[in-house]
Scaffold this active site. Sequence first.
Site, PDB file in Angstrom:
ATOM      1  N   HIS A 120       1.010  -1.308  -0.061  1.00  0.00           N
ATOM      2  CA  HIS A 120      -0.027   0.069  -0.074  1.00  0.00           C
ATOM      3  C   HIS A 120       1.076   1.240   0.165  1.00  0.00           C
ATOM      4  O   HIS A 120       0.751   2.190  -0.581  1.00  0.00           O
ATOM      5  CB  HIS A 120      -0.961   0.183   1.145  1.00  0.00           C
ATOM      6  CG  HIS A 120      -1.595   1.259   1.435  1.00  0.00           C
ATOM      7  ND1 HIS A 120      -2.987   1.452   0.643  1.00  0.00           N
ATOM      8  CD2 HIS A 120      -1.494   2.536   2.275  1.00  0.00           C
ATOM      9  CE1 HIS A 120      -3.260   2.662   0.959  1.00  0.00           C
ATOM     10  NE2 HIS A 120      -2.401   3.319   1.935  1.00  0.00           N
ATOM     11  N   GLU A 121       1.737   1.254   0.904  1.00  0.00           N
ATOM     12  CA  GLU A 121       2.738   2.532   0.897  1.00  0.00           C
ATOM     13  C   GLU A 121       3.645   2.716  -0.333  1.00  0.00           C
ATOM     14  O   GLU A 121       4.005   3.808  -0.674  1.00  0.00           O
ATOM     15  CB  GLU A 121       3.659   2.260   2.241  1.00  0.00           C
ATOM     16  CG  GLU A 121       2.857   2.262   3.357  1.00  0.00           C
ATOM     17  CD  GLU A 121       1.926   3.638   3.624  1.00  0.00           C
ATOM     18  OE1 GLU A 121       2.079   4.659   2.864  1.00  0.00           O
ATOM     19  OE2 GLU A 121       1.058   3.419   4.353  1.00  0.00           O
ATOM     20  N   HIS A 123       1.718   4.459  -2.875  1.00  0.00           N
ATOM     21  CA  HIS A 123       1.942   6.117  -2.803  1.00  0.00           C
ATOM     22  C   HIS A 123       3.097   6.541  -3.528  1.00  0.00           C
ATOM     23  O   HIS A 123       3.089   7.567  -4.271  1.00  0.00           O
ATOM     24  CB  HIS A 123       1.908   6.339  -1.384  1.00  0.00           C
ATOM     25  CG  HIS A 123       0.671   6.301  -0.541  1.00  0.00           C
ATOM     26  ND1 HIS A 123      -0.426   6.907  -1.051  1.00  0.00           N
ATOM     27  CD2 HIS A 123       0.241   5.954   0.613  1.00  0.00           C
ATOM     28  CE1 HIS A 123      -1.700   6.782  -0.095  1.00  0.00           C
ATOM     29  NE2 HIS A 123      -1.009   6.044   0.627  1.00  0.00           N
ATOM     30  N   HIS A 177       2.915   9.170  -6.551  1.00  0.00           N
ATOM     31  CA  HIS A 177       3.899  10.241  -6.792  1.00  0.00           C
ATOM     32  C   HIS A 177       4.653  10.230  -8.054  1.00  0.00           C
ATOM     33  O   HIS A 177       4.892  11.438  -8.825  1.00  0.00           O
ATOM     34  CB  HIS A 177       4.775  10.031  -5.576  1.00  0.00           C
ATOM     35  CG  HIS A 177       5.733  11.491  -5.290  1.00  0.00           C
ATOM     36  ND1 HIS A 177       6.836  11.320  -5.031  1.00  0.00           N
ATOM     37  CD2 HIS A 177       5.618  12.787  -5.839  1.00  0.00           C
ATOM     38  CE1 HIS A 177       7.424  12.634  -5.027  1.00  0.00           C
ATOM     39  NE2 HIS A 177       6.729  13.396  -5.735  1.00  0.00           N
TER      40      HIS A 177
END
Length: 230
Positions: A100-101, A104, A108
């Site tokens: 999940h991270e 991100h 980006h």
Amino acid sequence: MFFFDPLYLVFALPGLLLGLWAQMRVKGTFSKYSKVRLSRDASGAQIARYLLDQQGLQDVRIEEVQGFLSDHYDPRTRILRLSPDVYRTPSVAAAGVAAHEMGHALQHSVGYAPLQIRSAIVPAVQFGSSLAPILFIIGFLLNFTTLAWIGVILFGVAVLFSLITLPVEFDASKRAKALLTSSGILHPEEVKGVDKVLDAAALTYVAAAVAAVGQLLYYVLLLSGGRSRD
């Protein structure tokens, strides 16, 4: 006085109850799937590194950070920080949070608009979140309506942040699930466990948004004359 108004509970209680339920689900689900070891015996950090490299994001670093579920991606430094339970553990729960991270970081890299908007308003949110309640209370008690509305507007920026966070988090989870499935790094049954972990985590963001909107509506109700100051 307005801060003892029982009507406040009508606006605050839904977010509070949903938040408590979400926290219970997150802790319970994470605890359950933290005990389910991955067949590949890869830690969260290793899975995140593999997925980052697979997407050409070799420049994104991974660091361990203290705290329980303190995992986050910092777009300013391009560092993915994972809590010890995620960084070191080869579990289904760790795989889901790490992926999940990583989602991100991928957002980006491709310029995902909601993430860019959220990052852009962070300074305003940090400034407004602490100042807004003070301005509202002073303005309301002194019958200085303009000052109170300024407080509401500043708080509205924080509400906007909560609302924008929803698509950002949902999309990161969607990317994570897709990458874990397409890469073949997890078995289908393990991906189902990741789904449950990430779905539980998503509830916390929904609860935060519901709570923020409820508080904003209460402020607006007071200033629009829908509730007496007495």
